[in-house]
Design a protein around this motif. Sequence first.
Motif, mmCIF file in Angstrom:
data_model
loop_
_atom_site.group_PDB
_atom_site.id
_atom_site.type_symbol
_atom_site.label_atom_id
_atom_site.label_comp_id
_atom_site.label_asym_id
_atom_site.label_seq_id
_atom_site.Cartn_x
_atom_site.Cartn_y
_atom_site.Cartn_z
ATOM 1 N N PRO A 1 4.804 -3.670 -2.862
ATOM 2 C CA PRO A 1 5.777 -3.028 -1.916
ATOM 3 C C PRO A 1 6.025 -1.634 -2.576
ATOM 4 O O PRO A 1 6.286 -1.361 -3.670
ATOM 5 C CB PRO A 1 6.934 -3.945 -2.065
ATOM 6 N N GLY A 2 6.202 -0.698 -1.731
ATOM 7 C CA GLY A 2 6.474 0.636 -1.893
ATOM 8 C C GLY A 2 5.558 1.345 -2.756
ATOM 9 O O GLY A 2 5.879 2.696 -3.716
ATOM 10 N N GLN A 3 4.321 0.961 -2.892
ATOM 11 C CA GLN A 3 3.197 1.557 -3.970
ATOM 12 C C GLN A 3 1.966 1.740 -3.416
ATOM 13 O O GLN A 3 1.788 1.163 -2.240
ATOM 14 C CB GLN A 3 2.910 0.594 -5.164
ATOM 15 N N ALA A 4 1.339 2.965 -3.685
ATOM 16 C CA ALA A 4 0.066 3.240 -3.203
ATOM 17 C C ALA A 4 -1.010 2.071 -3.455
ATOM 18 O O ALA A 4 -0.500 1.225 -4.632
ATOM 19 C CB ALA A 4 -0.500 4.473 -3.737
ATOM 20 N N PRO A 5 -2.297 1.806 -3.047
ATOM 21 C CA PRO A 5 -3.110 1.044 -3.440
ATOM 22 C C PRO A 5 -3.345 0.757 -5.035
ATOM 23 O O PRO A 5 -3.734 1.955 -5.593
ATOM 24 C CB PRO A 5 -4.264 1.364 -2.482
ATOM 25 N N ASP A 6 -3.511 -0.326 -5.277
ATOM 26 C CA ASP A 6 -3.750 -0.360 -6.896
ATOM 27 C C ASP A 6 -5.244 -0.980 -6.807
ATOM 28 O O ASP A 6 -5.654 -1.922 -6.640
ATOM 29 C CB ASP A 6 -2.942 -1.513 -7.390
ATOM 30 N N ILE A 7 -6.116 0.014 -7.223
ATOM 31 C CA ILE A 7 -7.668 -0.567 -7.187
ATOM 32 C C ILE A 7 -8.272 -0.386 -8.692
ATOM 33 O O ILE A 7 -8.048 0.714 -9.424
ATOM 34 C CB ILE A 7 -8.398 0.792 -6.220
#
Length: 202
Positions: A170-176
Amino acid sequence: MLLIRLLLQRPKRIRRNEVVSRREFFQELLPLPRPAQHGNPVVADAEDHSVSFMPRCRPPGAVAEDTFIQQCVGCALCAEVCPAGAIVPDDQGMAMMDVNRQPCLACLDVPCSRSCPHGALKPLQEAWEIAIGRVVVYPDSCWRLTAGQDCGEACLNACPLAHNALKLYPGQAPDISNLICLGCGQCVKACPSPGTITIQPR
């Protein structure tokens, strides 16, 4: 005037009328600064037959780049078995992929990697072994961080290794994770905000 000055300043071996090649003539008359040393070869002279290579995303199973450019003969056998048409020739005729334009489908049997008879691609047994490129995320343009816009988790839904290579919080850009990510580019195509996710050569 510049040409006259250059001729007057030409090296002694040329003024003595010694026999020199065209290449030697221009090297002595117009000496070039030594190019900076980088990871890829640099074209210094047309007669050297050197080739300057820009980093590329190569097909699944590609060996190290310095070996790849020696082994790939541009036969296009890997491209022929690619169902997505994602493998194309680079400016030297060697196999490359622009997964930001046409993603790799991450075929389960990875047929392209097993089609190469020249050693430029090593056979892969399963799709999770694919490592085409390195993902870069630009959070400033991610809709998840932009009030009032919902992408429907497009990147997550497109990822063949969802919840492993790509996670959403939530509230974050994609974590890749580049350790797990295949670099296939499917998230790039699915993302409604162009340029938020890109794949670069490893």
